[in-house]
Scaffold this active site. Structure first.
Site, PDB file in Angstrom:
ATOM      1  N   SER A 196     -11.409  -8.897  18.402  1.00  0.00           N
ATOM      2  CA  SER A 196     -12.302  -7.747  18.597  1.00  0.00           C
ATOM      3  C   SER A 196     -13.775  -8.100  18.488  1.00  0.00           C
ATOM      4  O   SER A 196     -14.180  -8.940  17.671  1.00  0.00           O
ATOM      5  CB  SER A 196     -11.962  -6.694  17.533  1.00  0.00           C
ATOM      6  OG  SER A 196     -12.979  -5.720  17.460  1.00  0.00           O
ATOM      7  N   TYR A 235     -11.560  -4.171   8.403  1.00  0.00           N
ATOM      8  CA  TYR A 235     -10.890  -4.398   9.695  1.00  0.00           C
ATOM      9  C   TYR A 235     -11.426  -5.662  10.358  1.00  0.00           C
ATOM     10  O   TYR A 235     -10.671  -6.528  10.806  1.00  0.00           O
ATOM     11  CB  TYR A 235     -11.113  -3.176  10.600  1.00  0.00           C
ATOM     12  CG  TYR A 235     -10.745  -3.406  12.055  1.00  0.00           C
ATOM     13  CD1 TYR A 235      -9.430  -3.321  12.485  1.00  0.00           C
ATOM     14  CD2 TYR A 235     -11.731  -3.716  13.000  1.00  0.00           C
ATOM     15  CE1 TYR A 235      -9.086  -3.534  13.821  1.00  0.00           C
ATOM     16  CE2 TYR A 235     -11.405  -3.928  14.330  1.00  0.00           C
ATOM     17  CZ  TYR A 235     -10.083  -3.829  14.733  1.00  0.00           C
ATOM     18  OH  TYR A 235      -9.751  -4.049  16.056  1.00  0.00           O
ATOM     19  N   GLU A 284     -15.746  -6.322  17.037  1.00  0.00           N
ATOM     20  CA  GLU A 284     -16.154  -5.963  15.669  1.00  0.00           C
ATOM     21  C   GLU A 284     -16.400  -7.211  14.830  1.00  0.00           C
ATOM     22  O   GLU A 284     -17.112  -7.161  13.823  1.00  0.00           O
ATOM     23  CB  GLU A 284     -15.062  -5.111  14.999  1.00  0.00           C
ATOM     24  CG  GLU A 284     -15.143  -3.635  15.284  1.00  0.00           C
ATOM     25  CD  GLU A 284     -16.343  -2.962  14.625  1.00  0.00           C
ATOM     26  OE1 GLU A 284     -16.470  -3.041  13.396  1.00  0.00           O
ATOM     27  OE2 GLU A 284     -17.157  -2.368  15.341  1.00  0.00           O
TER      28      GLU A 284
HETATM   29  P1  NAP Z   1      -4.035   1.469  19.017  1.00  0.00           P
HETATM   30  O1  NAP Z   1      -3.976   2.497  20.091  1.00  0.00           O
HETATM   31  O2  NAP Z   1      -4.485   1.857  17.652  1.00  0.00           O
HETATM   32  O3  NAP Z   1      -2.580   0.824  18.918  1.00  0.00           O
HETATM   33  C1  NAP Z   1      -2.218   0.030  17.817  1.00  0.00           C
HETATM   34  C2  NAP Z   1      -0.708  -0.144  17.834  1.00  0.00           C
HETATM   35  O4  NAP Z   1      -0.335  -0.915  16.682  1.00  0.00           O
HETATM   36  C3  NAP Z   1       0.071   1.162  17.765  1.00  0.00           C
HETATM   37  O5  NAP Z   1       1.108   1.089  18.708  1.00  0.00           O
HETATM   38  C4  NAP Z   1       0.645   1.161  16.337  1.00  0.00           C
HETATM   39  O6  NAP Z   1       1.895   1.798  16.262  1.00  0.00           O
HETATM   40  C5  NAP Z   1       0.810  -0.325  16.099  1.00  0.00           C
HETATM   41  N1  NAP Z   1       0.842  -0.625  14.666  1.00  0.00           N
HETATM   42  C6  NAP Z   1      -0.019  -0.203  13.710  1.00  0.00           C
HETATM   43  N2  NAP Z   1       0.331  -0.696  12.511  1.00  0.00           N
HETATM   44  C7  NAP Z   1       1.451  -1.450  12.724  1.00  0.00           C
HETATM   45  C8  NAP Z   1       2.289  -2.209  11.884  1.00  0.00           C
HETATM   46  N3  NAP Z   1       2.070  -2.295  10.559  1.00  0.00           N
HETATM   47  N4  NAP Z   1       3.351  -2.863  12.412  1.00  0.00           N
HETATM   48  C9  NAP Z   1       3.611  -2.770  13.748  1.00  0.00           C
HETATM   49  N5  NAP Z   1       2.855  -2.044  14.608  1.00  0.00           N
HETATM   50  C10 NAP Z   1       1.773  -1.393  14.092  1.00  0.00           C
HETATM   51  O7  NAP Z   1      -4.936   0.234  19.465  1.00  0.00           O
HETATM   52  P2  NAP Z   1      -5.443  -0.173  20.938  1.00  0.00           P
HETATM   53  O8  NAP Z   1      -6.733   0.507  21.203  1.00  0.00           O
HETATM   54  O9  NAP Z   1      -4.325  -0.087  21.896  1.00  0.00           O
HETATM   55  O10 NAP Z   1      -5.816  -1.703  20.671  1.00  0.00           O
HETATM   56  C11 NAP Z   1      -4.831  -2.718  20.753  1.00  0.00           C
HETATM   57  C12 NAP Z   1      -5.257  -3.905  19.900  1.00  0.00           C
HETATM   58  O11 NAP Z   1      -6.517  -4.381  20.347  1.00  0.00           O
HETATM   59  C13 NAP Z   1      -5.432  -3.622  18.424  1.00  0.00           C
HETATM   60  O12 NAP Z   1      -5.036  -4.775  17.714  1.00  0.00           O
HETATM   61  C14 NAP Z   1      -6.919  -3.403  18.249  1.00  0.00           C
HETATM   62  O13 NAP Z   1      -7.323  -3.728  16.936  1.00  0.00           O
HETATM   63  C15 NAP Z   1      -7.448  -4.375  19.268  1.00  0.00           C
HETATM   64  N6  NAP Z   1      -8.726  -4.048  19.883  1.00  0.00           N
HETATM   65  C16 NAP Z   1      -8.917  -2.825  20.433  1.00  0.00           C
HETATM   66  C17 NAP Z   1     -10.125  -2.539  21.066  1.00  0.00           C
HETATM   67  C18 NAP Z   1     -10.380  -1.191  21.697  1.00  0.00           C
HETATM   68  O14 NAP Z   1     -11.549  -0.884  21.973  1.00  0.00           O
HETATM   69  N7  NAP Z   1      -9.364  -0.405  21.981  1.00  0.00           N
HETATM   70  C19 NAP Z   1     -11.120  -3.537  21.134  1.00  0.00           C
HETATM   71  C20 NAP Z   1     -10.871  -4.779  20.584  1.00  0.00           C
HETATM   72  C21 NAP Z   1      -9.673  -5.036  19.969  1.00  0.00           C
HETATM   73  P3  NAP Z   1       2.046   3.144  15.385  1.00  0.00           P
HETATM   74  O15 NAP Z   1       1.098   4.110  15.990  1.00  0.00           O
HETATM   75  O16 NAP Z   1       3.471   3.498  15.546  1.00  0.00           O
HETATM   76  O17 NAP Z   1       1.666   2.770  14.001  1.00  0.00           O
HETATM   77  N1  GDD Z   2     -14.335   7.262  15.008  1.00  0.00           N
HETATM   78  C1  GDD Z   2     -15.523   7.891  14.936  1.00  0.00           C
HETATM   79  N2  GDD Z   2     -15.546   9.225  14.628  1.00  0.00           N
HETATM   80  N3  GDD Z   2     -16.656   7.196  15.179  1.00  0.00           N
HETATM   81  C2  GDD Z   2     -17.841   7.862  15.124  1.00  0.00           C
HETATM   82  C3  GDD Z   2     -17.911   9.220  14.833  1.00  0.00           C
HETATM   83  C4  GDD Z   2     -16.713   9.943  14.561  1.00  0.00           C
HETATM   84  O1  GDD Z   2     -16.694  11.129  14.280  1.00  0.00           O
HETATM   85  N4  GDD Z   2     -19.211   9.591  14.878  1.00  0.00           N
HETATM   86  C5  GDD Z   2     -19.921   8.506  15.188  1.00  0.00           C
HETATM   87  N5  GDD Z   2     -19.091   7.451  15.332  1.00  0.00           N
HETATM   88  C6  GDD Z   2     -19.517   6.069  15.621  1.00  0.00           C
HETATM   89  C7  GDD Z   2     -18.954   5.035  14.659  1.00  0.00           C
HETATM   90  O2  GDD Z   2     -19.698   5.029  13.431  1.00  0.00           O
HETATM   91  C8  GDD Z   2     -19.111   3.778  15.469  1.00  0.00           C
HETATM   92  O3  GDD Z   2     -20.395   3.243  15.320  1.00  0.00           O
HETATM   93  C9  GDD Z   2     -18.940   4.258  16.920  1.00  0.00           C
HETATM   94  O4  GDD Z   2     -19.028   5.688  16.881  1.00  0.00           O
HETATM   95  C10 GDD Z   2     -17.602   3.867  17.539  1.00  0.00           C
HETATM   96  O5  GDD Z   2     -16.563   4.238  16.652  1.00  0.00           O
HETATM   97  P1  GDD Z   2     -15.011   4.143  17.087  1.00  0.00           P
HETATM   98  O6  GDD Z   2     -14.786   4.896  18.327  1.00  0.00           O
HETATM   99  O7  GDD Z   2     -14.228   4.517  15.878  1.00  0.00           O
HETATM  100  O8  GDD Z   2     -14.834   2.608  17.481  1.00  0.00           O
HETATM  101  P2  GDD Z   2     -15.274   1.276  16.722  1.00  0.00           P
HETATM  102  O9  GDD Z   2     -16.374   0.662  17.539  1.00  0.00           O
HETATM  103  O10 GDD Z   2     -15.518   1.488  15.290  1.00  0.00           O
HETATM  104  O11 GDD Z   2     -13.947   0.397  16.831  1.00  0.00           O
HETATM  105  C11 GDD Z   2     -13.201   0.344  18.048  1.00  0.00           C
HETATM  106  O12 GDD Z   2     -13.656  -0.726  18.835  1.00  0.00           O
HETATM  107  C12 GDD Z   2     -13.460  -2.025  18.265  1.00  0.00           C
HETATM  108  C13 GDD Z   2     -14.033  -3.051  19.255  1.00  0.00           C
HETATM  109  O13 GDD Z   2     -15.402  -3.217  19.035  1.00  0.00           O
HETATM  110  C14 GDD Z   2     -11.725   0.203  17.667  1.00  0.00           C
HETATM  111  O14 GDD Z   2     -10.936   0.331  18.823  1.00  0.00           O
HETATM  112  C15 GDD Z   2     -11.455  -1.157  17.052  1.00  0.00           C
HETATM  113  O15 GDD Z   2     -10.037  -1.318  16.863  1.00  0.00           O
HETATM  114  C16 GDD Z   2     -11.977  -2.225  18.014  1.00  0.00           C
HETATM  115  O16 GDD Z   2     -11.743  -3.519  17.492  1.00  0.00           O
END
Ligand code: NAP
Ligand code: GDD
Length: 323
Positions: free
Chosen positions: A125, A149, A127
């Site tokens: 990520s 995280y 992050e």
């Molecule tokens: P997501 O929607 O939160 O999906 C996460 C998945 O992990 C869910 O299916 C969840 O299943 C499963 N999970 C959680 N805890 C678990 C555990 N203890 N054992 C087995 N499965 C578990 O995340 P996403 O947005 O699809 O992202 C996919 C991956 O990419 C994650 O690793 C995330 O950290 C990473 N990532 C995401 C972003 C982004 O912007 N979306 C960016 C960079 C990296 P349950 O709901 O059943 O718990």
């Molecule tokens: N969730 C959330 N809820 N975020 C908020 C809110 C709120 O009400 N208000 C402001 N924010 C701001 C957060 O403080 C953060 O700076 C930004 O919106 C994005 O928050 P999220 O959408 O929760 O995403 P993230 O950037 O913290 O993390 C996501 O992206 C990462 C990749 O950079 C997640 O998907 C992570 O799993 C992923 O790794």
């Protein structure tokens, strides 16, 4: 005739990326197997290619690998919510960090049993760049994690590199910047906004409470980003790649785009909730995906504005059903 289909195992298949990746791979004629957690519905009744497992408990990962017999493993499972990781730091470290080590170990042993090589994708990520030391961030930018995280993801990143270098495993990291979609979890800011826009428009909700709306992110579309995951695993040599759009927008910009799409001014509809602020914030992320563009031929297709409109349109449909 021997079965020549390629086989993929996806952890976190029920999440946003799991949804898009499954469809992408099925279109390419893969046999897709998935791991779901004990929070998934229908517990104990998973289908032929779905397995219950938890990355906090590695006991059955080997058995699952034996059954799925994968050529590619996409490790998407994680406790992926940054704010929540401050409340559950140990759990997040266990699942999002050590869980990856459990999977890598299970694959290493499986490879010896099965006498074949598995290609492993780790969902790393942006992050990890946290309090950024340079802009834009590329594969060579040092990490500065700002949450439990992000610390867990840094651990998982290095274990993936370590297993590649120590055991000659085909294992790599996709360092993905934020990517969103109508399938985004409702606790993430873009989906929280798109859902509220739709419900406010239809009179189902009055206000939207948010934290820091000055935060800036490099937001892309999940459907574009999962293609990069697959492309990475098709290369001869396993390497780590940044995947990003290179465009930065604030939460405020997303509010403009989402409320603007339905003709509403958000100024009097959004209030600040200090509980949404994080103990340490990542102020701005901006990725440099030159390597992915040049080596994988990958390009994002959906723009920021299109993404916001797509999410609001989807949530309007859901809100209409609700009303
Ligand atoms: P997501 O929607 O939160 O999906 C996460 C998945 O992990 C869910 O299916 C969840 O299943 C499963 N999970 C959680 N805890 C678990 C555990 N203890 N054992 C087995 N499965 C578990 O995340 P996403 O947005 O699809 O992202 C996919 C991956 O990419 C994650 O690793 C995330 O950290 C990473 N990532 C995401 C972003 C982004 O912007 N979306 C960016 C960079 C990296 P349950 O709901 O059943 O718990
Ligand atoms: N969730 C959330 N809820 N975020 C908020 C809110 C709120 O009400 N208000 C402001 N924010 C701001 C957060 O403080 C953060 O700076 C930004 O919106 C994005 O928050 P999220 O959408 O929760 O995403 P993230 O950037 O913290 O993390 C996501 O992206 C990462 C990749 O950079 C997640 O998907 C992570 O799993 C992923 O790794």
């Amino acid at each position: 005739m021997a079965d020549t289909k390629r086989r993929a195992l996806i952890t976190g298949i029920s999440g946003q990326d799991g949804h898009y990746l499954t469809r992408f791979l099925l279109k390419r004629d893969y046999e897709v197997h998935g791991i779901v957690s004990c929070r998934a519905p229908g517990i104990g009744e998973a289908g032929e290619r779905l397995y219950y497992a938890d990355l906090a408990d590695g006991s059955n990962l080997g058995q699952i690998l034996d059954k799925a017999n994968p050529d590619e493993v996409y490790n998407l499972a994680a406790q992926s919510h940054v704010r929540l990781s401050f409340d559950l730091p140990q759990y997040t470290a266990d699942v999002t960090g050590v869980g990856v080590l459990r999977m890598l170990d299970a694959i290493r042993e499986y490879q010896q049993r099965a006498g074949k090589q598995v290609r492993f994708y780790q969902a790393s990520s942006s992050e990890m760049f946290g309090k950024v030391v340079e802009t834009p961030q590329s594969e060579s930018t040092p990490f500065y994690p700002r949450s439990p995280y992000a610390c867990a993801k840094v651990y998982a990143y290095w274990q993936t590199v370590n297993y590649r270098e120590s055991y000659d495993m085909y294992a790599l990291n996709g360092i993905l910047f934020n990517h969103e979609s109508p399938r985004r979890g409702e606790a993430f800011v873009t989906r929280k906004i798109s859902k509220a826009v739709a419900r406010i428009k239809l009179g189902l909700q009055d206000k939207l409470s948010l934290g820091n709306i000055e935060a800036q992110r490099d937001w892309g579309f999940a459907g574009d980003f999962i293609e990069a995951m697959w492309l990475m695993l098709q290369q001869d040599v396993p390497e780590d790649y940044v995947v990003a759009t290179g465009q930065v927008h604030s939460v405020r910009d997303f509010l403009d785009a989402a409320f603007g799409h339905v003709g509403l001014d958000w100024a009097n509809l959004v209030e600040t909730d200090v509980n949404m602020f994080r103990p340490a914030e990542v102020d701005i992320l901006c990725g440099d995906a030159t390597k992915a563009q040049e080596k994988l031929g990958w390009q994002p297709k959906v723009s920021f504005g299109e993404l916001a409109r797509m999410m609001v349109d989807h949530d309007l449909e859901l809100a209409r059903q609700e009303s």
